[in-house]
Design a protein around this motif. Structure first.
Motif, PDB file in Angstrom:
ATOM      1  N   LEU A  21      15.798  -9.173  -8.960  1.00 52.82           N
ATOM      2  CA  LEU A  21      14.525  -8.456  -8.879  1.00 52.82           C
ATOM      3  C   LEU A  21      14.037  -8.063 -10.263  1.00 52.82           C
ATOM      4  CD1 LEU A  21      15.116  -6.140  -5.783  1.00 52.82           C
ATOM      5  CD2 LEU A  21      13.887  -8.310  -5.876  1.00 52.82           C
ATOM      6  N   ILE A  22      12.729  -8.158 -10.470  1.00 54.23           N
ATOM      7  CA  ILE A  22      12.146  -7.817 -11.771  1.00 54.23           C
ATOM      8  C   ILE A  22      11.166  -6.669 -11.662  1.00 54.23           C
ATOM      9  CG2 ILE A  22      12.450 -10.132 -12.721  1.00 54.23           C
ATOM     10  CD1 ILE A  22       9.536 -10.710 -12.094  1.00 54.23           C
ATOM     11  N   THR A  23      10.962  -6.122 -10.475  1.00 51.04           N
ATOM     12  CA  THR A  23      10.069  -4.980 -10.309  1.00 51.04           C
ATOM     13  C   THR A  23      10.488  -4.174  -9.091  1.00 51.04           C
ATOM     14  OG1 THR A  23       7.761  -4.275  -9.977  1.00 51.04           O
ATOM     15  CG2 THR A  23       8.442  -6.319  -8.913  1.00 51.04           C
ATOM     16  N   ASP A  24      10.231  -2.882  -9.140  1.00 51.20           N
ATOM     17  CA  ASP A  24      10.427  -2.034  -7.971  1.00 51.20           C
ATOM     18  C   ASP A  24       9.092  -1.449  -7.508  1.00 51.20           C
ATOM     19  OD1 ASP A  24       9.886  -0.268 -10.007  1.00 51.20           O
ATOM     20  OD2 ASP A  24      11.685   0.953  -9.745  1.00 51.20           O
ATOM     21  N   ASN A  25       7.998  -2.038  -7.982  1.00 51.38           N
ATOM     22  CA  ASN A  25       6.661  -1.566  -7.629  1.00 51.38           C
ATOM     23  C   ASN A  25       6.249  -2.180  -6.291  1.00 51.38           C
ATOM     24  OD1 ASN A  25       3.982  -0.874  -7.402  1.00 51.38           O
ATOM     25  ND2 ASN A  25       3.426  -1.472  -9.476  1.00 51.38           N
ATOM     26  N   PRO A  26       6.115  -1.374  -5.228  1.00 56.57           N
ATOM     27  CA  PRO A  26       5.767  -1.946  -3.925  1.00 56.57           C
ATOM     28  C   PRO A  26       4.399  -2.622  -3.905  1.00 56.57           C
ATOM     29  CG  PRO A  26       5.654   0.450  -3.863  1.00 56.57           C
ATOM     30  CD  PRO A  26       6.293   0.085  -5.164  1.00 56.57           C
ATOM     31  N   SER A  27       3.516  -2.262  -4.838  1.00 56.03           N
ATOM     32  CA  SER A  27       2.199  -2.908  -4.894  1.00 56.03           C
ATOM     33  C   SER A  27       2.310  -4.400  -5.188  1.00 56.03           C
ATOM     34  CB  SER A  27       1.320  -2.250  -5.968  1.00 56.03           C
ATOM     35  OG  SER A  27       1.039  -0.921  -5.633  1.00 56.03           O
ATOM     36  N   HIS A  28       3.421  -4.825  -5.769  1.00 57.29           N
ATOM     37  CA  HIS A  28       3.613  -6.233  -6.099  1.00 57.29           C
ATOM     38  C   HIS A  28       4.136  -7.050  -4.913  1.00 57.29           C
ATOM     39  CE1 HIS A  28       3.787  -5.563 -10.753  1.00 57.29           C
ATOM     40  NE2 HIS A  28       2.699  -5.098 -10.181  1.00 57.29           N
TER      41      HIS A  28
ATOM     42  N   GLN B  80       0.815  -1.217   0.000  1.00 60.52           N
ATOM     43  CA  GLN B  80       0.000   0.000   0.000  1.00 60.52           C
ATOM     44  C   GLN B  80       0.849   1.268   0.000  1.00 60.52           C
ATOM     45  OE1 GLN B  80      -1.851  -1.550   3.534  1.00 60.52           O
ATOM     46  NE2 GLN B  80      -3.864  -1.603   2.567  1.00 60.52           N
ATOM     47  N   GLU B  81       2.147   1.116  -0.193  1.00 54.40           N
ATOM     48  CA  GLU B  81       3.049   2.271  -0.132  1.00 54.40           C
ATOM     49  C   GLU B  81       2.648   3.365  -1.118  1.00 54.40           C
ATOM     50  OE1 GLU B  81       7.369   3.027  -1.888  1.00 54.40           O
ATOM     51  OE2 GLU B  81       7.442   1.636  -0.187  1.00 54.40           O
ATOM     52  N   ASN B  82       2.368   2.996  -2.353  1.00 54.58           N
ATOM     53  CA  ASN B  82       2.002   3.996  -3.354  1.00 54.58           C
ATOM     54  C   ASN B  82       0.775   4.783  -2.937  1.00 54.58           C
ATOM     55  OD1 ASN B  82       4.103   3.131  -4.997  1.00 54.58           O
ATOM     56  ND2 ASN B  82       2.823   1.775  -6.224  1.00 54.58           N
ATOM     57  N   PHE B  83      -0.198   4.077  -2.357  1.00 54.14           N
ATOM     58  CA  PHE B  83      -1.426   4.736  -1.928  1.00 54.14           C
ATOM     59  C   PHE B  83      -1.157   5.686  -0.764  1.00 54.14           C
ATOM     60  CE2 PHE B  83      -3.582   0.593  -3.380  1.00 54.14           C
ATOM     61  CZ  PHE B  83      -3.699   1.061  -4.687  1.00 54.14           C
ATOM     62  N   MET B  84      -0.340   5.258   0.195  1.00 54.07           N
ATOM     63  CA  MET B  84      -0.035   6.097   1.357  1.00 54.07           C
ATOM     64  C   MET B  84       0.604   7.420   0.921  1.00 54.07           C
ATOM     65  SD  MET B  84       1.213   3.474   4.354  1.00 54.07           S
ATOM     66  CE  MET B  84       2.462   2.590   3.443  1.00 54.07           C
ATOM     67  N   LEU B  85       1.567   7.316   0.025  1.00 53.79           N
ATOM     68  CA  LEU B  85       2.231   8.529  -0.460  1.00 53.79           C
ATOM     69  C   LEU B  85       1.272   9.398  -1.273  1.00 53.79           C
ATOM     70  CD1 LEU B  85       5.677   6.987  -1.480  1.00 53.79           C
ATOM     71  CD2 LEU B  85       5.188   8.423   0.509  1.00 53.79           C
ATOM     72  N   GLU B  86       0.445   8.770  -2.066  1.00 54.68           N
ATOM     73  CA  GLU B  86      -0.537   9.497  -2.872  1.00 54.68           C
ATOM     74  C   GLU B  86      -1.493  10.295  -1.988  1.00 54.68           C
ATOM     75  OE1 GLU B  86      -4.474   8.089  -5.168  1.00 54.68           O
ATOM     76  OE2 GLU B  86      -2.636   7.184  -5.954  1.00 54.68           O
TER      77      GLU B  86
END
Length: 458
Positions: free
Chosen positions: A387-394, A79-85
Protein backbone atom coordinates in the motif's frame (compact mmCIF):
# COMPACT_ATOMS: atom_id res chain seq x y z
CA UNK A 1 -34.13 16.58 21.26
CA UNK A 2 -36.83 19.27 21.29
CA UNK A 3 -39.87 16.93 21.15
CA UNK A 4 -41.03 13.74 19.50
CA UNK A 5 -41.25 15.46 16.10
CA UNK A 6 -37.67 16.02 15.00
CA UNK A 7 -35.79 17.82 12.24
CA UNK A 8 -33.45 15.66 10.18
CA UNK A 9 -30.68 16.65 7.78
CA UNK A 10 -29.86 13.70 5.51
CA UNK A 11 -26.57 14.14 3.66
CA UNK A 12 -25.13 12.52 0.55
CA UNK A 13 -21.48 13.61 0.40
CA UNK A 14 -19.76 15.44 -2.38
CA UNK A 15 -17.73 13.15 -4.64
CA UNK A 16 -14.50 15.14 -4.71
CA UNK A 17 -13.13 18.62 -4.13
CA UNK A 18 -10.99 18.39 -7.21
CA UNK A 19 -12.07 18.30 -10.86
CA UNK A 20 -11.17 14.62 -10.93
CA UNK A 21 -14.70 13.26 -10.87
CA UNK A 22 -17.57 12.64 -13.26
CA UNK A 23 -20.20 14.96 -11.81
CA UNK A 24 -22.21 16.25 -14.75
CA UNK A 25 -21.66 12.99 -16.63
CA UNK A 26 -22.85 10.46 -14.07
CA UNK A 27 -24.86 11.74 -11.09
CA UNK A 28 -26.48 9.27 -8.73
CA UNK A 29 -29.88 9.83 -7.17
CA UNK A 30 -29.77 9.75 -3.34
CA UNK A 31 -31.96 6.66 -3.15
CA UNK A 32 -30.93 5.55 0.34
CA UNK A 33 -31.74 8.98 1.73
CA UNK A 34 -35.09 8.93 -0.09
CA UNK A 35 -36.04 5.67 1.62
CA UNK A 36 -35.14 7.20 4.99
CA UNK A 37 -37.01 10.41 4.16
CA UNK A 38 -40.14 8.44 3.30
CA UNK A 39 -39.95 6.53 6.57
CA UNK A 40 -39.41 9.67 8.66
CA UNK A 41 -42.07 11.80 6.96
CA UNK A 42 -44.62 9.03 7.50
CA UNK A 43 -44.05 9.56 11.23
CA UNK A 44 -44.38 13.32 11.11
CA UNK A 45 -40.71 14.31 11.22
CA UNK A 46 -39.32 17.21 9.20
CA UNK A 47 -36.72 16.12 6.64
CA UNK A 48 -34.16 18.06 4.60
CA UNK A 49 -31.85 16.47 2.00
CA UNK A 50 -28.44 17.79 1.07
CA UNK A 51 -26.71 16.29 -1.96
CA UNK A 52 -23.07 17.30 -2.23
CA UNK A 53 -23.13 16.55 -5.97
CA UNK A 54 -25.53 19.46 -6.43
CA UNK A 55 -25.57 21.84 -3.48
CA UNK A 56 -23.14 24.73 -3.38
CA UNK A 57 -23.65 26.15 0.12
CA UNK A 58 -21.45 23.67 1.98
CA UNK A 59 -22.53 21.42 4.84
CA UNK A 60 -21.75 23.83 7.72
CA UNK A 61 -24.06 26.43 6.15
CA UNK A 62 -26.74 23.78 5.60
CA UNK A 63 -26.52 22.75 9.25
CA UNK A 64 -26.92 26.37 10.38
CA UNK A 65 -29.89 26.87 8.04
CA UNK A 66 -31.72 23.67 9.01
CA UNK A 67 -30.72 23.55 12.71
CA UNK A 68 -31.34 19.78 12.80
CA UNK A 69 -31.86 17.45 15.73
CA UNK A 70 -30.34 14.57 13.76
CA UNK A 71 -27.71 14.48 11.02
CA UNK A 72 -27.49 11.27 9.01
CA UNK A 73 -24.69 10.76 6.48
CA UNK A 74 -24.06 7.85 4.13
CA UNK A 75 -21.43 7.27 1.48
CA UNK A 76 -18.77 5.06 0.00
CA UNK A 77 -15.13 4.51 0.84
CA UNK A 78 -13.91 7.50 -1.15
CA UNK A 79 -16.30 9.74 0.82
CA UNK A 80 -15.18 8.63 4.28
CA UNK A 81 -13.30 11.85 5.03
CA UNK A 82 -16.32 13.92 4.08
CA UNK A 83 -18.72 11.83 6.19
CA UNK A 84 -16.57 12.24 9.28
CA UNK A 85 -16.05 15.93 8.58
CA UNK A 86 -19.80 16.54 8.38
CA UNK A 87 -20.42 14.81 11.73
CA UNK A 88 -17.73 16.99 13.28
CA UNK A 89 -19.36 20.06 11.70
CA UNK A 90 -22.68 19.11 13.31
CA UNK A 91 -21.16 18.68 16.78
CA UNK A 92 -19.21 21.92 16.43
CA UNK A 93 -22.46 23.72 15.68
CA UNK A 94 -24.48 22.11 18.48
CA UNK A 95 -23.28 19.37 20.79
CA UNK A 96 -26.71 17.80 21.20
CA UNK A 97 -27.21 17.06 17.50
CA UNK A 98 -27.40 13.31 17.05
CA UNK A 99 -24.94 12.13 14.37
CA UNK A 100 -25.41 8.83 12.53
CA UNK A 101 -23.30 7.30 9.74
CA UNK A 102 -24.67 4.57 7.50
CA UNK A 103 -24.28 3.25 3.98
CA UNK A 104 -22.19 0.66 2.17
CA UNK A 105 -18.79 1.67 3.52
CA UNK A 106 -19.97 1.72 7.13
CA UNK A 107 -21.26 -1.84 6.88
CA UNK A 108 -17.79 -3.27 6.32
CA UNK A 109 -15.46 -0.63 7.77
CA UNK A 110 -17.37 0.61 10.79
CA UNK A 111 -14.23 0.77 12.97
CA UNK A 112 -12.90 3.58 10.75
CA UNK A 113 -15.85 5.69 11.91
CA UNK A 114 -15.05 5.35 15.62
CA UNK A 115 -14.83 9.04 16.50
CA UNK A 116 -16.13 11.02 19.47
CA UNK A 117 -18.25 13.22 17.20
CA UNK A 118 -20.09 10.17 15.78
CA UNK A 119 -22.93 8.93 17.97
CA UNK A 120 -24.05 5.86 16.05
CA UNK A 121 -22.90 3.79 13.08
CA UNK A 122 -25.46 1.77 11.15
CA UNK A 123 -24.02 -1.53 9.85
CA UNK A 124 -27.23 -2.78 8.27
CA UNK A 125 -29.57 -1.85 5.42
CA UNK A 126 -32.40 -1.78 8.00
CA UNK A 127 -33.28 1.93 7.99
CA UNK A 128 -35.86 1.35 10.72
CA UNK A 129 -32.99 1.09 13.21
CA UNK A 130 -32.78 4.88 12.94
CA UNK A 131 -36.19 5.09 14.62
CA UNK A 132 -34.96 2.78 17.38
CA UNK A 133 -31.93 5.00 17.95
CA UNK A 134 -34.09 8.11 18.18
CA UNK A 135 -36.33 6.46 20.75
CA UNK A 136 -33.35 5.36 22.84
CA UNK A 137 -31.84 8.85 22.73
CA UNK A 138 -35.14 10.38 23.81
CA UNK A 139 -35.63 7.93 26.67
CA UNK A 140 -31.96 7.89 27.75
CA UNK A 141 -32.32 4.12 28.22
CA UNK A 142 -28.81 3.04 27.35
CA UNK A 143 -29.56 -0.59 28.14
CA UNK A 144 -31.99 -0.57 25.22
CA UNK A 145 -29.05 -0.10 22.85
CA UNK A 146 -27.97 -3.65 23.60
CA UNK A 147 -31.17 -4.93 21.97
CA UNK A 148 -30.70 -3.08 18.65
CA UNK A 149 -28.82 -5.20 16.12
CA UNK A 150 -26.74 -3.67 13.35
CA UNK A 151 -25.36 -0.66 15.22
CA UNK A 152 -22.12 0.58 16.78
CA UNK A 153 -22.19 2.95 19.76
CA UNK A 154 -20.01 4.24 22.58
CA UNK A 155 -20.25 3.34 26.23
CA UNK A 156 -17.80 4.44 28.92
CA UNK A 157 -15.36 5.62 26.27
CA UNK A 158 -15.36 2.32 24.37
CA UNK A 159 -17.05 1.39 21.12
CA UNK A 160 -19.45 -1.54 21.08
CA UNK A 161 -20.73 -3.31 17.96
CA UNK A 162 -23.97 -5.24 17.97
CA UNK A 163 -24.01 -7.98 15.33
CA UNK A 164 -25.94 -7.30 12.14
CA UNK A 165 -28.75 -9.36 10.65
CA UNK A 166 -29.81 -9.58 6.99
CA UNK A 167 -32.52 -7.09 6.06
CA UNK A 168 -35.56 -8.03 4.01
CA UNK A 169 -35.68 -5.49 1.18
CA UNK A 170 -39.45 -6.01 0.91
CA UNK A 171 -39.84 -3.96 4.08
CA UNK A 172 -38.60 -0.78 2.41
CA UNK A 173 -41.13 1.99 1.79
CA UNK A 174 -41.35 3.58 -1.62
CA UNK A 175 -38.72 6.33 -1.77
CA UNK A 176 -39.67 9.98 -1.29
CA UNK A 177 -38.47 11.46 -4.59
CA UNK A 178 -39.29 15.10 -3.73
CA UNK A 179 -35.64 16.16 -3.94
CA UNK A 180 -35.17 14.27 -7.21
CA UNK A 181 -38.10 16.06 -8.82
CA UNK A 182 -36.87 19.42 -7.51
CA UNK A 183 -33.67 18.96 -9.55
CA UNK A 184 -34.80 18.07 -13.08
CA UNK A 185 -31.44 19.06 -14.59
CA UNK A 186 -29.44 16.65 -12.44
CA UNK A 187 -29.16 12.90 -11.91
CA UNK A 188 -28.08 11.54 -15.23
CA UNK A 189 -26.31 8.53 -16.64
CA UNK A 190 -24.32 9.84 -19.60
CA UNK A 191 -26.82 11.20 -22.15
CA UNK A 192 -29.83 9.80 -20.26
CA UNK A 193 -30.90 12.84 -18.27
CA UNK A 194 -32.77 12.83 -14.95
CA UNK A 195 -32.38 9.08 -14.52
CA UNK A 196 -34.21 7.70 -11.48
CA UNK A 197 -32.62 4.99 -9.37
CA UNK A 198 -34.58 1.81 -8.67
CA UNK A 199 -33.29 -0.96 -6.44
CA UNK A 200 -34.81 -4.43 -6.67
CA UNK A 201 -32.27 -6.45 -4.64
CA UNK A 202 -29.59 -6.19 -1.97
CA UNK A 203 -26.22 -7.96 -2.15
CA UNK A 204 -24.73 -9.79 -5.11
CA UNK A 205 -25.24 -13.52 -5.74
CA UNK A 206 -21.65 -13.91 -7.02
CA UNK A 207 -18.31 -13.81 -5.24
CA UNK A 208 -15.69 -11.95 -7.32
CA UNK A 209 -12.58 -11.56 -5.18
CA UNK A 210 -12.05 -7.85 -5.91
CA UNK A 211 -15.60 -6.76 -5.00
CA UNK A 212 -17.20 -6.10 -1.62
CA UNK A 213 -20.80 -6.06 -2.85
CA UNK A 214 -21.31 -9.74 -2.07
CA UNK A 215 -20.46 -8.98 1.58
CA UNK A 216 -23.34 -6.54 1.97
CA UNK A 217 -26.49 -7.46 3.91
CA UNK A 218 -24.46 -10.07 5.80
CA UNK A 219 -23.79 -11.75 2.47
CA UNK A 220 -27.47 -12.63 1.94
CA UNK A 221 -29.04 -11.90 -1.45
CA UNK A 222 -32.63 -10.67 -1.11
CA UNK A 223 -34.93 -9.33 -3.81
CA UNK A 224 -38.25 -7.55 -4.11
CA UNK A 225 -41.29 -9.00 -5.82
CA UNK A 226 -40.95 -7.97 -9.44
CA UNK A 227 -44.62 -6.86 -9.46
CA UNK A 228 -43.82 -4.23 -6.82
CA UNK A 229 -40.78 -3.11 -8.82
CA UNK A 230 -42.81 -2.54 -11.96
CA UNK A 231 -45.51 -0.67 -10.02
CA UNK A 232 -42.80 1.64 -8.67
CA UNK A 233 -41.34 2.21 -12.14
CA UNK A 234 -44.79 3.02 -13.50
CA UNK A 235 -45.22 5.80 -10.91
CA UNK A 236 -41.84 7.46 -11.46
CA UNK A 237 -42.00 10.73 -13.38
CA UNK A 238 -38.92 10.05 -15.46
CA UNK A 239 -38.31 8.37 -18.79
CA UNK A 240 -34.97 6.95 -17.65
CA UNK A 241 -34.65 4.22 -15.02
CA UNK A 242 -31.31 3.11 -13.58
CA UNK A 243 -31.76 -0.30 -11.94
CA UNK A 244 -28.87 -0.26 -9.49
CA UNK A 245 -28.84 -3.89 -8.32
CA UNK A 246 -25.34 -5.28 -8.32
CA UNK A 247 -26.62 -7.73 -10.93
CA UNK A 248 -30.13 -7.32 -12.32
CA UNK A 249 -29.62 -9.92 -15.07
CA UNK A 250 -29.69 -12.89 -12.73
CA UNK A 251 -32.97 -14.79 -12.49
CA UNK A 252 -34.33 -15.70 -15.93
CA UNK A 253 -37.87 -16.35 -14.68
CA UNK A 254 -37.97 -13.03 -12.80
CA UNK A 255 -36.68 -11.15 -15.85
CA UNK A 256 -39.28 -12.75 -18.12
CA UNK A 257 -41.98 -11.64 -15.68
CA UNK A 258 -40.45 -8.14 -15.68
CA UNK A 259 -40.72 -8.00 -19.47
CA UNK A 260 -44.28 -9.33 -19.37
CA UNK A 261 -45.43 -6.72 -16.81
CA UNK A 262 -43.75 -3.81 -18.58
CA UNK A 263 -45.57 -4.80 -21.77
CA UNK A 264 -48.90 -5.29 -19.97
CA UNK A 265 -48.71 -1.81 -18.46
CA UNK A 266 -47.42 -0.32 -21.70
CA UNK A 267 -44.57 1.42 -19.84
CA UNK A 268 -42.26 3.20 -22.27
CA UNK A 269 -38.97 4.08 -20.65
CA UNK A 270 -35.25 3.50 -21.15
CA UNK A 271 -33.38 1.28 -18.71
CA UNK A 272 -29.84 1.00 -17.40
CA UNK A 273 -28.77 -2.08 -15.46
CA UNK A 274 -25.83 -4.28 -14.47
CA UNK A 275 -25.39 -7.75 -15.92
CA UNK A 276 -22.77 -10.46 -16.29
CA UNK A 277 -21.15 -11.49 -19.55
CA UNK A 278 -21.92 -15.17 -19.06
CA UNK A 279 -25.63 -14.47 -18.55
CA UNK A 280 -25.83 -12.31 -21.67
CA UNK A 281 -23.90 -14.90 -23.69
CA UNK A 282 -26.43 -17.59 -22.77
CA UNK A 283 -29.63 -15.53 -23.12
CA UNK A 284 -29.69 -13.80 -26.48
CA UNK A 285 -33.46 -14.12 -26.87
CA UNK A 286 -34.10 -12.67 -23.41
CA UNK A 287 -31.73 -9.80 -24.15
CA UNK A 288 -33.78 -9.14 -27.30
CA UNK A 289 -36.93 -9.00 -25.17
CA UNK A 290 -35.28 -6.59 -22.75
CA UNK A 291 -34.14 -4.46 -25.67
CA UNK A 292 -37.73 -4.40 -26.97
CA UNK A 293 -39.04 -2.93 -23.71
CA UNK A 294 -36.31 -0.27 -23.50
CA UNK A 295 -33.02 -1.70 -22.21
CA UNK A 296 -30.55 0.96 -23.33
CA UNK A 297 -27.35 0.49 -21.31
CA UNK A 298 -26.09 -2.71 -19.74
CA UNK A 299 -23.02 -2.36 -17.53
CA UNK A 300 -20.92 -5.51 -17.83
CA UNK A 301 -17.86 -6.40 -15.80
CA UNK A 302 -15.71 -7.76 -18.62
CA UNK A 303 -12.76 -7.02 -16.29
CA UNK A 304 -9.91 -8.35 -18.42
CA UNK A 305 -8.86 -9.86 -21.73
CA UNK A 306 -6.89 -12.74 -20.15
CA UNK A 307 -8.27 -16.00 -18.78
CA UNK A 308 -5.78 -16.15 -15.91
CA UNK A 309 -7.01 -12.85 -14.52
CA UNK A 310 -10.64 -13.98 -14.74
CA UNK A 311 -9.66 -17.06 -12.74
CA UNK A 312 -7.70 -15.03 -10.19
CA UNK A 313 -10.65 -12.67 -9.75
CA UNK A 314 -13.00 -15.67 -9.17
CA UNK A 315 -15.17 -14.31 -11.95
CA UNK A 316 -16.51 -17.76 -12.95
CA UNK A 317 -16.83 -16.70 -16.58
CA UNK A 318 -14.43 -16.88 -19.52
CA UNK A 319 -13.19 -14.89 -22.49
CA UNK A 320 -15.65 -16.58 -24.83
CA UNK A 321 -18.44 -15.17 -22.65
CA UNK A 322 -16.89 -11.72 -22.83
CA UNK A 323 -16.64 -11.78 -26.62
CA UNK A 324 -20.09 -13.23 -27.13
CA UNK A 325 -21.76 -10.77 -24.74
CA UNK A 326 -20.27 -7.84 -26.65
CA UNK A 327 -21.33 -9.34 -29.98
CA UNK A 328 -24.89 -9.94 -28.77
CA UNK A 329 -25.33 -6.45 -27.36
CA UNK A 330 -23.86 -4.83 -30.46
CA UNK A 331 -26.08 -6.92 -32.73
CA UNK A 332 -29.21 -6.07 -30.74
CA UNK A 333 -28.40 -2.38 -30.45
CA UNK A 334 -27.98 -2.46 -26.66
CA UNK A 335 -25.25 -0.11 -25.47
CA UNK A 336 -22.78 -2.25 -23.54
CA UNK A 337 -20.63 -0.40 -21.02
CA UNK A 338 -17.54 -2.59 -20.80
CA UNK A 339 -16.00 -2.28 -17.34
CA UNK A 340 -12.34 -3.28 -17.19
CA UNK A 341 -9.68 -3.55 -14.48
CA UNK A 342 -6.08 -2.59 -15.16
CA UNK A 343 -4.23 -4.93 -12.85
CA UNK A 344 -1.28 -4.05 -10.63
CA UNK A 345 0.74 -6.67 -12.53
CA UNK A 346 0.23 -4.91 -15.87
CA UNK A 347 3.11 -4.16 -18.20
CA UNK A 348 3.06 -1.47 -20.87
CA UNK A 349 2.12 -4.17 -23.38
CA UNK A 350 -0.93 -5.12 -21.29
CA UNK A 351 -2.26 -1.54 -21.46
CA UNK A 352 -1.77 -1.48 -25.23
CA UNK A 353 -3.32 -4.93 -25.70
CA UNK A 354 -6.40 -3.88 -23.76
CA UNK A 355 -6.93 -0.94 -26.09
CA UNK A 356 -6.52 -3.16 -29.15
CA UNK A 357 -9.03 -5.70 -27.80
CA UNK A 358 -11.59 -2.97 -27.10
CA UNK A 359 -11.09 -1.59 -30.61
CA UNK A 360 -11.22 -5.00 -32.29
CA UNK A 361 -14.44 -6.03 -30.57
CA UNK A 362 -16.09 -2.65 -31.05
CA UNK A 363 -16.74 -1.85 -27.40
CA UNK A 364 -17.84 1.75 -27.75
CA UNK A 365 -18.45 2.56 -24.07
CA UNK A 366 -15.78 1.69 -21.52
CA UNK A 367 -14.94 2.28 -17.87
CA UNK A 368 -11.36 1.55 -16.83
CA UNK A 369 -10.67 0.97 -13.13
CA UNK A 370 -7.31 0.61 -11.43
CA UNK A 371 -7.19 -2.58 -9.36
CA UNK A 372 -7.99 -1.52 -5.81
CA UNK A 373 -7.58 -3.84 -2.79
CA UNK A 374 -10.86 -3.06 -1.05
CA UNK A 375 -10.88 -2.23 2.65
CA UNK A 376 -12.41 -5.09 4.59
CA UNK A 377 -11.66 -7.79 2.00
CA UNK A 378 -9.02 -10.52 1.80
CA UNK A 379 -7.46 -8.67 -1.13
CA UNK A 380 -6.63 -5.78 1.22
CA UNK A 381 -4.61 -8.06 3.47
CA UNK A 382 -2.96 -9.63 0.43
CA UNK A 383 -1.67 -6.24 -0.75
CA UNK A 384 -1.14 -4.64 2.65
CA UNK A 385 2.65 -4.52 2.37
CA UNK A 386 2.39 -2.78 -1.02
CA UNK A 387 0.00 0.00 0.00
CA UNK A 388 1.18 3.51 -0.83
CA UNK A 389 -1.65 5.55 0.72
CA UNK A 390 -4.06 5.41 3.62
CA UNK A 391 -6.27 8.17 2.19
CA UNK A 392 -9.78 6.72 1.69
CA UNK A 393 -10.48 9.37 -0.97
CA UNK A 394 -8.10 7.46 -3.25
CA UNK A 395 -10.29 4.34 -3.11
CA UNK A 396 -12.18 5.56 -6.16
CA UNK A 397 -10.67 3.13 -8.72
CA UNK A 398 -8.95 6.10 -10.37
CA UNK A 399 -5.95 6.21 -8.03
CA UNK A 400 -3.21 3.71 -7.32
CA UNK A 401 -3.40 2.66 -3.68
CA UNK A 402 -0.77 -0.12 -3.94
CA UNK A 403 2.55 -0.39 -5.74
CA UNK A 404 2.49 -1.91 -9.23
CA UNK A 405 4.56 -5.05 -9.59
CA UNK A 406 6.39 -4.34 -12.87
CA UNK A 407 6.87 -0.58 -13.05
CA UNK A 408 6.98 2.52 -10.88
CA UNK A 409 3.93 4.49 -9.82
CA UNK A 410 4.53 7.41 -12.19
CA UNK A 411 5.13 5.15 -15.17
CA UNK A 412 1.99 3.16 -14.38
CA UNK A 413 -0.06 6.37 -14.28
CA UNK A 414 1.39 7.46 -17.63
CA UNK A 415 0.31 4.17 -19.24
CA UNK A 416 -3.11 4.46 -17.58
CA UNK A 417 -3.74 8.01 -18.79
CA UNK A 418 -2.50 7.24 -22.28
CA UNK A 419 -5.04 4.41 -22.39
CA UNK A 420 -7.81 6.77 -21.22
CA UNK A 421 -6.86 9.41 -23.77
CA UNK A 422 -6.81 6.85 -26.59
CA UNK A 423 -10.25 5.59 -25.55
CA UNK A 424 -11.60 9.14 -25.34
CA UNK A 425 -10.30 9.92 -28.82
CA UNK A 426 -11.79 6.66 -30.11
CA UNK A 427 -15.13 7.59 -28.53
CA UNK A 428 -14.99 11.06 -30.06
CA UNK A 429 -14.42 9.59 -33.52
CA UNK A 430 -17.41 7.30 -33.01
CA UNK A 431 -19.69 10.08 -31.75
CA UNK A 432 -19.95 8.69 -28.24
CA UNK A 433 -20.44 11.12 -25.31
CA UNK A 434 -21.09 14.08 -27.62
CA UNK A 435 -22.62 15.96 -24.68
CA UNK A 436 -19.28 16.32 -22.84
CA UNK A 437 -16.27 18.56 -23.41
CA UNK A 438 -13.69 16.05 -24.64
CA UNK A 439 -10.92 18.64 -24.62
CA UNK A 440 -11.46 19.46 -20.96
CA UNK A 441 -11.21 15.82 -19.90
CA UNK A 442 -8.21 15.07 -22.08
CA UNK A 443 -6.40 18.13 -20.72
CA UNK A 444 -7.26 16.93 -17.22
CA UNK A 445 -5.78 13.49 -17.96
CA UNK A 446 -2.61 15.07 -19.34
CA UNK A 447 -2.23 17.27 -16.25
CA UNK A 448 -2.68 14.24 -14.00
CA UNK A 449 0.06 12.40 -15.88
CA UNK A 450 2.63 14.91 -14.66
CA UNK A 451 1.40 16.30 -11.32
CA UNK A 452 1.66 14.92 -7.81
CA UNK A 453 -1.84 13.92 -6.70
CA UNK A 454 -1.04 12.86 -3.15
CA UNK A 455 -2.99 15.76 -1.66
CA UNK A 456 -6.25 15.03 -3.48
CA UNK A 457 -9.22 15.45 -1.12
CA UNK A 458 -7.23 15.34 2.06
Amino acid sequence: MKDNKLTFLLIHPEISRTKYNFVGIIENECLELEYISSMLKARGHQVHLYDGQIEQTGVPAAIRAVNPDVVYVCGRTRQENFMLEYCADAKNYRKDILTIIGGLHAQLCYERMYQDYVDYILTTFDIFKILDLINVSASHDEKALERIDGICYQRDGKWIRNPSCPFDIKRLPLPDRTYFYEHPNNYRYLELEHAAWVRTAYCCPYSCSFCHRNKMNCGEYVCRDIEDVVCEIEQIKSDHIYIVDDDFLFNEQRLNRFVELIKEKNIRKKYICYGRADFIAKHKELMQELKNIGLYYVLVGLETIREEYLADYHKKSNMDDNVKSVEICNALGIHIMGMFIVDLDFTGKDFRSLYQWIKKHEVRHTAISIYTPELGLDSYERYKERLITDNPSHYDYLHLVAKPAKMGVKRYYIHYYILLIRLFLKAKREGVYDFIDYGDYIRSFIRNMFVDRKNDDK
